[in-house]
Design an enzyme around this catalytic site. Structure first.
Site, PDB file in Angstrom:
ATOM      1  N   ASN A   7       1.010  -1.016   0.023  1.00  0.00           N
ATOM      2  CA  ASN A   7       0.062  -0.058  -0.198  1.00  0.00           C
ATOM      3  C   ASN A   7       1.090   1.287  -0.068  1.00  0.00           C
ATOM      4  OD1 ASN A   7      -1.828   2.122   0.402  1.00  0.00           O
ATOM      5  ND2 ASN A   7      -2.873   1.153   2.297  1.00  0.00           N
ATOM      6  N   ARG A  90      -2.426  -2.065  -3.793  1.00  0.00           N
ATOM      7  CA  ARG A  90      -3.585  -1.307  -3.336  1.00  0.00           C
ATOM      8  C   ARG A  90      -3.507  -0.063  -4.181  1.00  0.00           C
ATOM      9  NH1 ARG A  90      -4.862   3.422   0.755  1.00  0.00           N
ATOM     10  NH2 ARG A  90      -7.191   3.656   0.235  1.00  0.00           N
ATOM     11  N   HIS A 180     -12.925   2.692  -0.634  1.00  0.00           N
ATOM     12  CA  HIS A 180     -12.910   1.786   0.344  1.00  0.00           C
ATOM     13  C   HIS A 180     -13.584   0.630  -0.160  1.00  0.00           C
ATOM     14  CE1 HIS A 180     -13.092   4.901   3.664  1.00  0.00           C
ATOM     15  NE2 HIS A 180     -11.804   4.398   3.894  1.00  0.00           N
ATOM     16  N   ARG A 241     -12.298  15.451   7.322  1.00  0.00           N
ATOM     17  CA  ARG A 241     -12.922  15.705   6.152  1.00  0.00           C
ATOM     18  C   ARG A 241     -14.284  16.073   6.271  1.00  0.00           C
ATOM     19  NH1 ARG A 241     -11.163  10.376   2.797  1.00  0.00           N
ATOM     20  NH2 ARG A 241      -9.456   9.898   4.418  1.00  0.00           N
ATOM     21  N   GLU A 384      -8.396  -5.424   4.427  1.00  0.00           N
ATOM     22  CA  GLU A 384      -7.975  -5.220   3.000  1.00  0.00           C
ATOM     23  C   GLU A 384      -6.975  -5.849   2.504  1.00  0.00           C
ATOM     24  OE1 GLU A 384      -8.825  -1.386   4.571  1.00  0.00           O
ATOM     25  OE2 GLU A 384      -9.498  -0.633   2.719  1.00  0.00           O
TER      26      GLU A 384
END
Ligand code: ADP
Length: 396
Positions: A7, A90, A180, A241, A384
């Site tokens: 990642n 990823r 996601h 955010r 993940e």
């Protein structure tokens, strides 16, 4: 068979080595300050550690440090990288091109690079990492791309289009892509397994609540809507955010404060959300502690976040004309029992009832609804990296 999962960010690199014979993590680690200085922290599943500061002008040196950690340090787990069958990456943005994971061919690499226009903070870093892997591990080592967006490619156009002049979609591909996706896919697959049903027969709402948060509606086995949009800024409020905002608020603030698009990106991505409202922290634990001591803005931030989650779940239950299962995952979803309780207590109109004792269980897959609840509520820890490793194995 061993799969190396990567990642990569522009200055960091997270990795895991997974033995797919038993799906166990052999080691995991993080390289930081790539391009500036360079540091690696690496640990094995049996508790050994290797940490070093070593020059990492590019991602190639970072991978070399990882290879050293894995094959030669006191925390080594393999004799040579030859034991690694493939590398799974990823990738944040797959646009409309990638509807599933794929082997990284020169064409795929070019497409990922060109999609950098839609994810300037992420895709260029992924491309650097893929090229560095080719340099460090050779062209023969298979590399696979697993996209955060591809699970959401099944959304119908009524869900992914924005009500703006159509030319912006045609010219610049401005639409909802979601994020996601690997996590939403992983936990929804687990729900179907736990329910002993075909995913096609379930209406599922998955709530991935971490630093970034998104909620997805899954019907007939596929994603039909998701809260994140053109970028991972959309949806509901997160650590730093905003989630969805009235566009007029943005232009109003920009005019008042004479802000550039870059300023606005910074403010709405990094200085807003729970941090912006509370003025305390982006971490729900700190904010909850402040709220418990009577800090009103901290309490307001948590209240707003929970309220927005309740509304998204309601809108997706409406979009699917019902819901069979709701899943909580991610750092907040898996650990914040109070948030789950507050949210689920507002879903009794759906016939959803939370079991307070089960809701107190942490760190494992657990059904937290009461036996008479019409909607099954779950905590499912996401993974993940394992999902990326499984896709990589399947493709090679
Ligand atoms: P990322 O999105 O970066 O992968 P995580 O999924 O690990 O992040 O989520 C990190 C967030 O999880 C933290 O910022 C914090 O708000 C939240 N979190 C972790 N543990 C708890 C806890 N016990 N209670 C409340 N929130 C928690």
């Amino acid at each position: 068979m061993k799969i190396f999962v990567v990642n990569a960010g522009s200055s960091s690199l997270k990795y895991q080595l997974i033995d797919m014979d038993n799906e166990q993590v052999l080691c995991k680690g993080l390289c930081e300050r790539i391009g500036v200085s360079g540091a690696i922290s690496h640990k094995t599943s049996d508790g050994r550690k290797y940490e070093a500061e070593t020059a990492m002008p590019t991602h190639s040196e970072a991978f070399e440090a990882v290879v050293y950690a894995m094959t030669q340090s006191d925390a080594k787990v393999i004799e040579s990288f030859d034991e690694v069958s493939a590398i799974g990456h990823r990738i944040v943005q797959g646009g409309s091109i990638f509807k599933g994971s794929c082997i990284i061919t020169p064409q795929a690499l070019q497409d990922i690079d060109e999609l950098g226009a839609l994810a300037p903070l992420h895709n260029p870093a992924h491309v650097l990492a893929i090229k560095a892997c080719i340099k460090t591990f050779g062209e023969e080592k298979p590399q696979v791309a697993v996209f955060d967006t591809s699970f959401h490619q099944t959304m119908p156009s009524k869900a992914y289009m924005f009500p703006i002049p159509y030319k912006y979609y045609e010219q610049y591909k401005v639409r909802k892509y979601g994020a996601h996706g690997t996590s939403h896919r992983f936990v929804s697959d687990r729900v179907a397994a736990l329910e002993g049903k075909d995913k096609k027969d379930l209406k599922i709402i998955t709530c991935h609540l971490g630093n970034g948060c998104s909620i997805t509606a899954i019907k007939d086995g596929v994603c039909v809507d998701t809260s994140m949009g053109f970028t991972p800024l959309d949806g509901f409020m997160m650590g730093t955010r905003t989630g969805t905002l009235d566009p007029s608020a943005i232009t109003f603030i920009a005019e008042k404060e004479n802000l550039s698009p870059a300023d606005l990106n910074r403010i709405f991505n990094k200085e807003s959300g729970v941090l912006g409202v509370s003025g305390i922290s982006n971490d729900n634990r700190d904010v909850a502690a402040a709220a418990a001591e009577g800090n009103e803005r901290a309490a307001l931030a948590l209240e707003m976040q929970r309220y927005q989650i309740i509304k998204f779940i309601g809108s997706y239950a409406a979009a699917m004309n019902g819901v069979d299962a709701i899943v909580f995952t991610g750092g907040i979803g898996e650990n914040d029992a109070t948030l789950r309780k507050v949210v689920c207590d507002s879903l009794t109109y759906l016939g959803a009832y939370i079991d307070d004792n089960k809701n107190a269980i942490r760190g494992e897959e657990v059904k937290i609804s009461t036996d008479d609840s019409k909607v099954n509520l779950y905590i499912i820890p996401t993974n993940e990296e394992l999902a990326i490793a499984r896709d990589t194995l399947a493709l090679i």
